[in-house]
Design a protein around this motif. Structure first.
Motif: not given
Length: 312
Positions: A37-42, A50-60, A126-132
């Motif tokens: 899950k991604v939490v963005v403070t504007r 939103g959501s993010a996919v882990s690619i490798a190591g610390a990168r998404m 993904g985290y539709s509505g904030g839930a997986l």
């Protein structure tokens, strides 16, 4: 004996792939390690999920539109949050990379270039509505865009707000693309950015994250005929769709999706013979196009007889 050894090796590889991919239930912890899950403070104090996919190591990777006007970006896993920092971006393609210090993940298996096809069974995570959430469906369209590295994927696997930046996976758990946007008109109009674009970004370093319009936010056919066609089809505006599809076919005569649009518009206008011609043309351009095959099978059932062979 060689045939038996090969089969055993294939089964081992398959089992290993399943173990890494975390197959297929929403509450399996493996999905939570691959899609976060991604939490963005504007800057105005509001929050966006939103959501993010882990690619490798610390990168998404996530969507750039999720990160707009961000003053702080966090990723959440099992209730724990880590701050994330923006890295490369391609605002037009709507793909942004993140670095999450202290987070480590195995490299994400990805589908090979050229293996994504219409009819491929997939899962949207993904985290539709904030839930997986995990939903099943298939690839129902592959659309050209003025971008290198693959075609925009249309899927029947639904996802909602909050899932942007999540992943589309095949049955082997390989990443097929990044969940990104859907038609406001509803229906099976959910769109995914291909993993080929991620590879393109890796080969062509781009500046840090910034704002900008994505290809799908531009009005009319500037964002691709397919988006305009999807909106017209979702609203059953068959005559405007027929005109647009004819223009699309003229511009891209070898694009199967342009002919699919003609076929759908013709069906809506009850011009069955034209629809049959269009769907047969699709199969001439792409013999594996399961949506065109299904449409022709349905027409055969309705007519109660075999359809005439294509004359084109």
């Amino acid at each position: 004996m060689p045939r038996r050894l090969l089969s055993t090796a294939q089964l081992f590889v398959m089992a290993l792939t399943l173990a890494l991919s975390g197959h297929p239930l929403a509450d399996e912890p493996a999905w939570e390690s691959r899609v976060l899950k991604v939490v963005v403070t504007r800057t105005d104090g509001s929050r966006e999920l939103g959501s993010a996919v882990s690619i490798a190591g610390a990168r998404m990777v996530t969507n750039c539109h999720v990160l707009r006007d961000a003053s702080r970006i966090e990723v959440e896993q099992a209730g724990a949050r880590r701050q994330a920092w923006p890295d490369q971006r391609d605002a037009y393609r709507d793909l942004c990379f993140l670095n999450v210090p202290g987070y480590q993940a195995d490299p994400a298996p990805m589908i090979d270039l050229g293996q994504t096809r219409v009819g491929l069974n997939v899962k949207a995570v993904g985290y539709s509505g904030g839930a997986l959430a995990v939903s099943e469906g298939r690839v129902i369209g592959l659309h050209t865009c003025e971008c290198d590295g693959g075609k925009v994927i249309q899927t029947s696997a639904p996802f909602d707000r909050g899932a942007s930046g999540g992943g589309l996976f095949d049955q082997e758990g390989r990443l097929v693309g990044i969940l990104s946007f859907k038609s406001t008109s509803g229906g099976n109009f959910h769109f995914v950015l291909p993993v080929g674009w991620l590879r393109h970004m890796a080969d062509h370093p781009i500046d840090a994250v910034g704002d900008g319009s994505t290809f799908w936010e531009k009005p009319g056919t500037e964002s691709g005929y397919f988006l305009a066609a999807c909106d017209l089809g979702a609203n059953k505006r068959w005559r405007p769709l027929s005109r647009l599809a004819s223009e699309w076919r003229t511009q891209e005569p070898n694009n199967p999706e342009a002919w699919m649009a003609i076929g759908r518009a013709s069906l809506g206008l009850q011009k069955t013979d034209q629809a049959i011609h269009a769907f047969q043309r699709v199969l001439m351009l792409d013999s594996t196009h399961s949506e065109a095959q299904w449409a022709l099978q349905q027409l055969e059932i309705e007519r109660g007889q075999s359809l005439p062979e294509s004359g084109v």
